[in-house]
Design an enzyme around this catalytic site. Sequence first.
Site, short mmCIF file in Angstrom:
data_model
loop_
_atom_site.label_atom_id
_atom_site.label_comp_id
_atom_site.label_asym_id
_atom_site.label_seq_id
_atom_site.Cartn_x
_atom_site.Cartn_y
_atom_site.Cartn_z
N ARG A 46 -35.04 18.45 -29.48
CA ARG A 46 -34.17 19.58 -29.82
C ARG A 46 -34.01 20.51 -28.62
O ARG A 46 -32.93 21.08 -28.41
CB ARG A 46 -34.79 20.35 -30.99
CG ARG A 46 -34.04 21.62 -31.40
CD ARG A 46 -32.75 21.36 -32.10
NE ARG A 46 -32.87 20.40 -33.20
CZ ARG A 46 -31.88 20.07 -34.01
NH1 ARG A 46 -30.67 20.61 -33.84
NH2 ARG A 46 -32.06 19.17 -34.96
N HIS B 259 -37.77 19.99 -36.98
CA HIS B 259 -36.50 20.34 -36.34
C HIS B 259 -36.63 20.28 -34.82
O HIS B 259 -35.68 19.89 -34.13
CB HIS B 259 -36.06 21.73 -36.79
CG HIS B 259 -34.63 22.05 -36.52
ND1 HIS B 259 -34.23 22.86 -35.48
CD2 HIS B 259 -33.48 21.66 -37.15
CE1 HIS B 259 -32.91 22.97 -35.50
NE2 HIS B 259 -32.44 22.24 -36.48
N CYS B 260 -37.80 20.63 -34.31
CA CYS B 260 -38.01 20.72 -32.86
C CYS B 260 -37.97 19.36 -32.17
O CYS B 260 -37.67 19.28 -30.98
CB CYS B 260 -39.34 21.38 -32.56
SG CYS B 260 -39.59 22.99 -33.31
N ILE B 261 -38.29 18.29 -32.89
CA ILE B 261 -38.39 16.98 -32.24
C ILE B 261 -37.17 16.11 -32.51
O ILE B 261 -37.16 14.93 -32.12
CB ILE B 261 -39.68 16.24 -32.65
CG1 ILE B 261 -39.66 15.84 -34.13
CG2 ILE B 261 -40.90 17.08 -32.33
CD1 ILE B 261 -40.79 14.88 -34.50
#
Length: 344
Positions: free
Chosen positions: A86, A333-335
């Site tokens: 992300r 969400h970050c990955i």
Amino acid sequence: MNWRMPSETAPHERTWMAFPREGFTLGDTTAEREEGYATWSAVAAAVARFEPVTMVVDPTEVERAKRMLPGEVTLLEAPVDEFWMRDHGPTFVVDDARPRVLGAVDWIFNGWGAPDWAQWQDSAAHAGLIAAHVGAELVSSVLVNEGGGIHVDGEGTVLLTETVQLDPRRNPFADRARVEAEMARTLGTTKAVWLSRGLTRDYDEMGTNGHVDIVATISSPGRIVLHDQRDPAHPDHAVTAQLRAELAAHTDAAGRTFEIVDLPAPATLTDAHGPVDWSYVNHLVVNGGVIACGFGEERADATARAILADAYPGREVVTVDARGLFARGGGIHCITQQQPAVAP
């Protein structure tokens, strides 16, 4: 060009991820490393139930990735150091006047403000690599930014935090006007909603200094899902109250006041390093589904699924244990990074 970043709820072509590799972020012990590999693989498997997944894999990790990932996950071999797609990867955009054209914004990535521990030079090249791989037009930017530092509604509104885009370690000469102009140029936004900060843990050594995607998201135009820490013993109790007040004072690009949906935090307050930032807001919307963070708390995880199912009608909500991600500084969400579908 009239670029526009679609809402995450718009149809996806696929989701992009990066497979972990050995180093500081993955962990020092065998148990820590195995937890990291297993958690990234579990997220990929959950997403692959709903839409295609392409995983960028360092040459040193190809055999492990083949062994651990479902066969339907496509592998793209390239050097990897950090693996938070992300943030270091492209932010995809479309041009409504050219419906077959896909754009890929290439923010400058410096490891969340160039901390001493971070290594990012290899992964900072992924935006260009992926853009070339999918035939997207590369949209270069001089702004240091990460995909986790923004959320859009696809209709002109972008959520930002002052401690990310205006971070002197990222953009020492930026001000709100410059940032907003760059968001308008690259994402097609016309209204920036600035929040003063992020969650407390996010300001630790391995934090992002306040990414918005762990605290608030726009589930549909005019509706914000907000992290809600209800326990006064946790420092984020005061933080989330402050953010709720800030959002209540804002309107979106269409002039609407926001409906705020509270998404309660899990009951766990601390770990060995202090107050946790466990947040159900850090979920990924996929075609027909939502991949939600789980924290091993049956009641809290179920409550989050119910709230997310209401926020995203008609989508199946699937929980994946995300504690192995949050221990390393982020969530689901970050990955992940969605690639929107364009006309064939």
